[in-house]
Design an enzyme around this catalytic site. Structure first.
Site, mmCIF file in Angstrom:
data_model
loop_
_atom_site.group_PDB
_atom_site.id
_atom_site.type_symbol
_atom_site.label_atom_id
_atom_site.label_comp_id
_atom_site.label_asym_id
_atom_site.label_seq_id
_atom_site.Cartn_x
_atom_site.Cartn_y
_atom_site.Cartn_z
ATOM 1 N N CYS A 57 41.282 43.842 43.298
ATOM 2 C CA CYS A 57 41.380 43.477 44.771
ATOM 3 C C CYS A 57 40.707 42.009 44.597
ATOM 4 O O CYS A 57 40.816 41.382 45.812
ATOM 5 C CB CYS A 57 39.866 44.026 44.352
ATOM 6 N N TYR A 88 37.472 47.720 35.897
ATOM 7 C CA TYR A 88 36.139 47.083 35.805
ATOM 8 C C TYR A 88 36.862 48.555 37.434
ATOM 9 O O TYR A 88 34.692 48.393 37.745
ATOM 10 C CB TYR A 88 37.024 46.117 36.944
ATOM 11 N N TRP A 136 46.137 49.710 39.881
ATOM 12 C CA TRP A 136 45.069 49.692 38.435
ATOM 13 C C TRP A 136 45.466 50.878 37.823
ATOM 14 O O TRP A 136 44.456 50.597 36.642
ATOM 15 C CB TRP A 136 44.060 50.756 39.681
ATOM 16 N N ASP A 193 39.082 43.532 54.183
ATOM 17 C CA ASP A 193 38.926 43.826 53.015
ATOM 18 C C ASP A 193 40.794 44.003 52.964
ATOM 19 O O ASP A 193 40.736 45.287 53.461
ATOM 20 C CB ASP A 193 38.235 44.976 52.430
ATOM 21 N N ALA A 223 45.941 43.603 56.755
ATOM 22 C CA ALA A 223 47.023 44.865 56.272
ATOM 23 C C ALA A 223 47.614 44.351 55.941
ATOM 24 O O ALA A 223 48.980 44.953 54.550
ATOM 25 C CB ALA A 223 47.622 45.419 57.714
ATOM 26 N N HIS A 242 33.143 45.067 43.355
ATOM 27 C CA HIS A 242 34.592 45.035 44.382
ATOM 28 C C HIS A 242 35.083 43.907 45.057
ATOM 29 O O HIS A 242 33.785 43.041 45.292
ATOM 30 C CB HIS A 242 34.622 46.438 45.285
#
Length: 702
Positions: free
Chosen positions: A273, A533, A237, A354, A222, A331
């Site tokens: 990412c 991407y 992005w 993630d 987080a 990713h």
């Protein structure tokens, strides 16, 4: 008789750091691992008497309490017991050699150590100092225990690595400087925990929970993104990056973490990412949790978690945004190694985390830890965020041609496209290891079908009945694989004539074959677009139309050229082009062919001109070529590497004529022995970064 007086405390820093595998931390603090004994020496002004009693108090957090495991009170005994304990070792009369043992489930973080001495009716106390306690993958009783030494060296002690990017059929390696032992990084990693929402809401409970790698890793997932808590990295992005750094220009975590810390916790702009994953790996390795970086090619972002991804294109091949679902070329996320007391031992091992902010989990942008074993078995009802990860590697991919609001033509339902070549760096080398089998059974196997059905059932996704807002086809369970909506009458393939290099024309061939005996006239609409991407189109490059006549079972090839002048002003920084060909006949289903292209950079060569030895200067020579037919100016060469350069090095590069090669030399003075990674990055406004790296074996100082 006077109570014994302590004149000084020797924390035996060198001895303890070697025993606890913390020698590489650039810190004068005592850095220790839980579940393992450490030694201190108390130098005395007066000798200890038999009636003197010694009580130690170890505490952490803002409100230490024994009930929350943030405070421990233990006496000096002859031998260590369970929990916190202290024992006296043989020594000289004017000193006391003490061995202190922390439990394997102790809270990690900063500790204060005090000593209370009772001598007769006199009580005195003394602060002995502070230490940092970390997770301990070397301790069999620690939840993060990892049995193999080579794996501990890779996933805890290695301060550099490789992050895989590109395409499923064109996998590229990017060097990354984790730098978890560099100056300030441990302090920053602990500050990340102290800045979390959990800590702000209830600091005492938060610190108490830091005994669990499940809890700590989730907090880090987080906090590495800035979305909820003003965490470390702000994602971006689309658009320009003028108010920050282009995500492609980062080569490591150290400068990012230091910038966040030195600007009083202002989020660092910008990340994508692989940046989030690189920073997460640094922080978790720094805290002692074995962690690695994972790349999933053809990664699904299943917005509504129904395990189906819909792709819409118009009749010219242009991508339409009629669904919030998407499939990224790749990713990047993390896996950390620990047991799952909350789920059961079946789910121990690698856990997915993630930090990229995609979907909220329990109200904030965090993801994981999700057990890879749970993902493989379709146990999507288990904590944390297993449905999202399952979809990322195992959703269906359904392609539609959108003719009008009343007519959508389903082209393919592909059960094998998502979750390909799931990759990580090998133990001890820079080669790629495919870990797809950790996430799912072989595509098309009966076991994989069974797991998929199980996941659908647990998620309550019905395969028939009322359709969602955007029509989603029923999954064709009977024949796994790529399935057209009806029997095709033509087949086709797009291929590159040669590897595409930035600054040069791109040569493509479209091969079409008539699969039946009838004569056919095929209308071909070919489109090329610059994409991110994430496969989101950003600029059109060209559109071509051709009519091709095919006789009975005839095959033909058509050549296409995308010139440099056509793509040079449209190309995104990550150098990706999506080519689509929509082939239509008067009768029969349409055919959609797609080709992802990544333009290659010219090679950058790095030579180390001499032996690398700790504290001795050595020169490095870097040679690169201007790949363009234009003059380029204002380029900067950047270099970094843990154990080699304490700060990132920047060198201005002279103007370069078209296709001209240039050489730059600079000096490094290694300060840590062992295998080291030196990263070099040529940054220029005229083309995207040209990156390279070299591994150095640095010998210890003589």
């Amino acid at each position: 008789m006077a109570a014994p007086k302590i004149t000084s405390v020797n924390w035996q820093s060198k001895l303890n750091k070697a025993a606890h595998h913390t020698s590489d931390y650039s810190s004068t603090k005592a850095i220790l691992r839980r579940g393992q004994a450490f030694s201190i020496t108390l130098n005395l002004k007066t000798p200890v008497q038999p009636w003197d009693s010694f009580t130690f108090i170890a505490s952490t957090g803002p409100s230490p309490a024994e009930s929350q495991q943030t405070k421990a009170i233990f006496t000096l005994s002859e031998e260590a017991e369970c929990g916190w304990s202290a024992a006296r070792e043989p020594g000289e009369p004017d000193c006391m050699n003490i061995t202190i043992l922390s439990p394997a489930d102790a809270v990690i973080g900063r500790y204060k150590l005090k000593l209370q001495i009772v001598s007769g009716n006199k009580v005195s106390s003394k602060s002995l100092g502070q230490f940092v306690l970390l997770f301990n993958p070397w301790c069999p009783d620690d939840d993060v225990y990892m049995a193999k030494e080579k794996e501990r060296e890779e996933y805890v002690l290695n301060d550099s690595g490789i992050i895989f990017q590109g395409l499923e059929k064109d996998i590229q390696e990017e060097a990354w400087n984790y730098g978890q032992f560099e100056e300030d990084i441990l302090d920053i990693s602990l500050a990340i925990l102290d800045r979390s929402l959990n800590h702000r809401e209830d600091a005492a409970a938060d610190v108490s929970n830091r005994c669990s790698p499940v809890y700590v890793s989730r907090v880090v997932s987080a906090m590495v993104n800035s979305n909820d808590e003003k965490g470390v990295v702000e994602g971006k992005w689309t658009g320009k990056y003028r108010s920050g750094t282009n995500p492609l220009q980062w080569s490591g975590s150290v400068s990012i973490l230091r910038k966040w810390y030195r600007t009083r916790y202002r989020p660092v702009r910008y990340g994508q990412c692989w940046v989030f994953a690189g920073v997460t790996c640094t922080v978790l390795r720094c805290l002692g949790i074995p962690t690695r970086v994972i790349t999933n090619f053809n990664s699904a972002h299943d917005k509504n978690i129904n395990l189906s991804i819909d792709k819409y294109v118009d009749t010219s091949g242009k991508t339409l945004h009629l669904s919030e679902d998407s499939v990224w070329n790749f990713h990047v996320w993390n896996e950390s190694w620990f047991i799952r007391r909350d789920l059961g031992s079946f789910y121990d091992g690698w856990q997915v985390l993630d930090a990229t902010p995609q979907e909220k989990s329990k109200g904030i942008y965090q993801c994981g830890p999700a057990s890879t074993r749970a993902i493989k078995e379709g146990d999507v009802d288990l904590d944390y965020d297993s449905p999202f990860v399952f979809a990322a590697v195992n959703a269906d991919y359904v392609t539609w041609i959108y003719h009008s609001k009343k007519r959508k033509e389903r082209i393919y339902s592909d059960t094998r496209r998502i979750g390909k070549c799931i990759s990580t760096k090998a133990v001890g080398t820079n080669s790629r290891v495919d870990v797809t089998a950790n996430y799912k059974y072989p595509e098309g196997s009966l076991k994989e079908r069974k797991v998929y059905k199980k996941a659908l059932k647990l998620l309550g996704v019905r395969r028939t009945g009322k359709k969602p807002k955007i029509t989603r086809p029923r999954r064709p369970f009977s024949r796994p694989g790529r399935q057209p909506a009806q029997t095709p009458s033509i087949s086709g393939k797009l291929s590159l004539d040669e590897s595409p290099v930035i600054g040069q024309d791109i040569l493509l061939t479209l091969a079409l074959r008539n699969l039946i005996s009838d004569f056919k006239t095929i209308k071909v609409k070919l489109r090329a677009s610059a994409v991110l991407y994430t496969r989101k189109p950003k600029a059109d490059i060209l559109e071509l139309y051709r009519t091709i006549k095919l006789g009975s079972e005839e095959a033909k090839e058509i050549s296409f050229r995308i010139s440099y002048s056509q793509y040079k002003n449209s190309l995104m920084d990550d150098r990706k082009i999506l080519v689509t060909a929509v082939c239509q006949t008067k009768k029969g289903a349409s055919l959609l062919i797609e080709k992802d292209i990544v333009l290659q950079d010219p090679f950058l060569t790095i030579k180390v001109l001499g032996p690398a030895v700790v504290h001795e200067p050595v020169n490095v020579e870097v040679t690169f070529t201007n790949p363009l037919s234009d003059v380029v100016t204002d380029c900067v060469l950047r270099a970094e590497g843990s154990g080699l350069l304490r700060e990132q090095l920047r060198i201005n590069v002279a103007r370069m004529d078209p296709m001209e090669s240039s050489t730059v030399q600079f000096e490094i003075i290694p300060y840590r022995s062992g295998t080291r990674q030196l990263q070099v990055d040529l940054v220029c406004i005229h083309f995207s970064d040209i990156k390279g790296f070299v591994m150095l074996d640095v010998a210890p100082a003589e």
